[in-house]
Design a protein around this motif. Sequence first.
Motif, short mmCIF file in Angstrom:
data_model
loop_
_atom_site.label_atom_id
_atom_site.label_comp_id
_atom_site.label_asym_id
_atom_site.label_seq_id
_atom_site.Cartn_x
_atom_site.Cartn_y
_atom_site.Cartn_z
N THR A 118 0.82 -1.21 0.00
CA THR A 118 0.00 0.00 0.00
C THR A 118 0.86 1.27 0.00
O THR A 118 0.64 2.18 -0.81
N VAL A 119 1.84 1.32 0.87
CA VAL A 119 2.66 2.53 0.98
C VAL A 119 3.54 2.71 -0.25
O VAL A 119 3.66 3.81 -0.79
N HIS A 120 4.13 1.62 -0.74
CA HIS A 120 4.98 1.75 -1.94
C HIS A 120 4.15 2.04 -3.19
O HIS A 120 4.64 2.70 -4.11
N ALA A 121 2.91 1.59 -3.24
CA ALA A 121 2.04 1.97 -4.37
C ALA A 121 1.81 3.48 -4.32
O ALA A 121 1.83 4.15 -5.37
N TRP A 122 1.62 4.03 -3.11
CA TRP A 122 1.49 5.49 -2.98
C TRP A 122 2.77 6.18 -3.41
O TRP A 122 2.73 7.18 -4.13
N ASP A 123 3.92 5.63 -2.96
CA ASP A 123 5.22 6.20 -3.36
C ASP A 123 5.32 6.29 -4.88
O ASP A 123 5.71 7.33 -5.44
N LEU A 124 4.99 5.19 -5.55
CA LEU A 124 5.10 5.14 -7.01
C LEU A 124 4.10 6.08 -7.67
O LEU A 124 4.42 6.74 -8.67
N ALA A 125 2.90 6.13 -7.12
CA ALA A 125 1.89 7.04 -7.68
C ALA A 125 2.35 8.49 -7.55
O ALA A 125 2.28 9.26 -8.52
N ARG A 126 2.82 8.87 -6.37
CA ARG A 126 3.29 10.24 -6.17
C ARG A 126 4.45 10.58 -7.09
O ARG A 126 4.52 11.66 -7.67
N ALA A 127 5.38 9.63 -7.22
CA ALA A 127 6.57 9.86 -8.03
C ALA A 127 6.24 10.03 -9.51
O ALA A 127 6.96 10.73 -10.22
N THR A 128 5.15 9.40 -9.96
CA THR A 128 4.84 9.40 -11.39
C THR A 128 3.59 10.20 -11.73
O THR A 128 3.06 10.08 -12.83
N GLY A 129 3.11 11.01 -10.78
CA GLY A 129 1.98 11.90 -11.06
C GLY A 129 0.64 11.21 -11.19
O GLY A 129 -0.24 11.72 -11.89
N GLN A 130 0.46 10.08 -10.52
CA GLN A 130 -0.80 9.36 -10.59
C GLN A 130 -1.60 9.55 -9.30
O GLN A 130 -1.04 9.85 -8.25
N GLU A 131 -2.89 9.34 -9.42
CA GLU A 131 -3.75 9.37 -8.23
C GLU A 131 -3.67 8.03 -7.52
O GLU A 131 -3.48 6.99 -8.16
N PHE A 132 -3.80 8.06 -6.21
CA PHE A 132 -3.82 6.82 -5.44
C PHE A 132 -4.67 7.02 -4.20
O PHE A 132 -4.39 7.90 -3.39
N LEU A 133 -5.71 6.22 -4.09
CA LEU A 133 -6.57 6.24 -2.92
C LEU A 133 -6.74 4.80 -2.47
O LEU A 133 -7.41 4.02 -3.13
#
Length: 190
Positions: A118-133
């Motif tokens: 969950t946290v690394h999916a957020w990391d990757l989303a933030r790093a690549t400009g994607q939304e993550f909820l």
Amino acid sequence: MKRISELLDAAAGDALPVVRGIDDSRLGDPTPCAEYDVHALVSHLSQVVVNFTALAARQEAEFGETPDAVIGEWRDRFGERTAALVEAWARPGAQDGTAGSMGFPARTVGHMVLGDLTVHAWDLARATGQEFLPDADVVAELAPAMAAMAPKAREAKMFGEPFPVPEGASPFARVLALTGRDPDWRPDRG
């Protein structure tokens, strides 16, 4: 109480679109995990999934190596690996007893991979400009589990010092802050 496999299924369902949404041009970009760029974090997360699939089956896991996972059809392979993770944790007895060489309760081990996914999916989303909820049930499970793990995880240098968050911060922002992450992190600030 939901089974770990159900929570991992939800977390994988949230993570997979993020991984599939990573453009190759972003692989060298920084992430909220200062020691990893996007490429390295995808490889790390992929190996975490492989290792915790093995732990669910009470097999040995290799935490010392992180092979490059960003080769060939790596996005599809990540989906296959997360499906295998969910399946492994769904097997009868997977969340009973202990798992891993340190003898942690299996449910705690399940919480570890749930947190990473969950946290690394957020990391990757933030790093690549994607939304993550993330899934609300996943966050509700992670909040007390991560709080319980935090002191030992900080000792092991797996979490940073808690990041201060304002009153009224969302439950997921609080989970991120427990790990030492700034919930408002953006690449231009990284």
